[in-house]
Enzyme design. Structure first.
Site, short mmCIF file in Angstrom:
data_model
loop_
_atom_site.label_atom_id
_atom_site.label_comp_id
_atom_site.label_asym_id
_atom_site.label_seq_id
_atom_site.Cartn_x
_atom_site.Cartn_y
_atom_site.Cartn_z
CG ASN A 161 79.44 -2.04 18.74
OD1 ASN A 161 78.41 -2.63 19.00
ND2 ASN A 161 80.58 -2.30 19.39
CE1 TYR A 217 73.61 0.42 26.26
CE2 TYR A 217 71.55 -0.62 26.88
CZ TYR A 217 72.68 -0.58 26.10
OH TYR A 217 72.88 -1.56 25.17
CE LYS A 261 73.06 1.24 22.83
NZ LYS A 261 74.00 1.23 21.69
CB THR A 276 77.78 -9.14 25.57
OG1 THR A 276 76.70 -8.61 26.36
CG2 THR A 276 77.35 -9.23 24.11
#
Length: 305
Positions: free
Chosen positions: A92, A158, A162, A192
């Protein structure tokens, strides 16, 4: 229905001091797994461990920045030394360095790739070595993102990381299948620190913090909820109930769970003897180019005021 029970199992959850990672660690501990909590901040990691043990679970902290082989080895070694084995890895840990392409520095790119992509690789490799030595199977759960599935403005590093993580899940599911090790990618969507920076979501997240429930159009329509809403997928994928689930990308958020498709050819055209540039230019608008694929994460659909 089978009852999920991970008593006697041992998990490492990277980046689990807060947010989604902490929710994953709590969910595993709640069904009996012992957990190695990981964070770069010692105080945050120890507080996470305290919250798990106070709830009746078993956990220890390993403070290290994910990315290097040495860090991965430390995490696996801590699990084995503390609890005697390793059964579950959840990758994670991550950071953000968002900028558009022409403003993104080498350092911005490298930092995100190191933590997300290389960190997933090094931790999964260390876990795979240990799980194969034990010879009892196991579960490797990689954390992806909608940005990796569809791209996202300002997130070159990112999104690339991913997307690579989803590809690694497919590859490793084949390589580790004979050892009884399942490998899946999850695609969580939750309130988040990152999503609360989106102006449209901010008032709903603030209301949620004040004790108000998120509306159905978010929980169901957008699949958007709390980190805890995403956590149920982790114990399930680590359990015997999911022994036949591997190589998949599974989305979860709010009240919604989804199965993402793998990239595949969706349309084809043919030319006898092969294609010339002129033939492609002529055929494209009415064949492959008639219905181009969309890009980016779809904008949330909010009810009209």
């Amino acid at each position: 229905m089978p009852s999920i029970d991970l008593t006697g199992k041992v998990a490492v959850v990277t980046g689990s001091g807060r947010g989604l990672g902490l929710a994953y660690a709590h969910a595993l501990a709640a069904v009996g797994a012992s957990v190695v909590v990981n964070d770069v901040d010692e105080a945050v990691a120890e507080q996470a461990v305290k919250s798990i043990t106070q709830a009746g679970g078993k956990a220890v902290a390993e403070v290290v920045a994910v990315g290097t082989s040495e860090a991965a080895d430390r995490l696996v070694t801590r699990a084995v030394e503390e609890f005697g084995r390793l059964d579950i890895l959840v990758t994670n840990a991550g950071i953000l360095r968002d900028k558009v392409l022409w403003k993104m520095s080498d350092e911005d790119f490298d930092a995100v790739i190191t933590t997300h992509l290389k960190g997933t690789f090094t931790c999964a490799r260390a876990a795979a070595v240990r799980l194969r030595e034990q010879g009892e199977g196991g579960s490797i759960i990689l954390v992806g993102s909608p940005a990796g599935q569809r791209g996202n403005f300002g997130q070159t590093n990112y999104s690339a990381a991913k997307a690579g993580i989803a590809a690694m899940a497919r590859t490793w599911s084949m390589e580790l299948g004979r050892a009884g090790i399942t490998v899946n990618a999850i695609v969580p969507v939750a309130a988040t620190a990152m999503t609360e920076t989106i102006p449209a979501f901010a008032p709903y997240i603030e209301a949620m913090r004040q004790g108000e429930p998120l509306p159905d159009f978010l929980r169901k329509g957008e699949g958007f909820g709390t980190p805890e809403d995403c956590a149920a997928l982790i114990p399930f994928l680590a359990s015997e109930a999911a022994r036949g689930v591997t190589g998949q990308a599974i989305g979860i958020g709010g009240d919604k769970v989804t199965l993402w498709s793998h990239p595949q050819e969706i349309k084809a055209a043919y030319a006898d003897g092969g294609w010339s540039p002129d033939a492609l230019a002529e055929a494209w608008p009415t064949s492959l180019g008639a219905e181009p694929q969309t890009v980016g994460i779809p904008a949330p659909k909010f009810p009209e005021a």
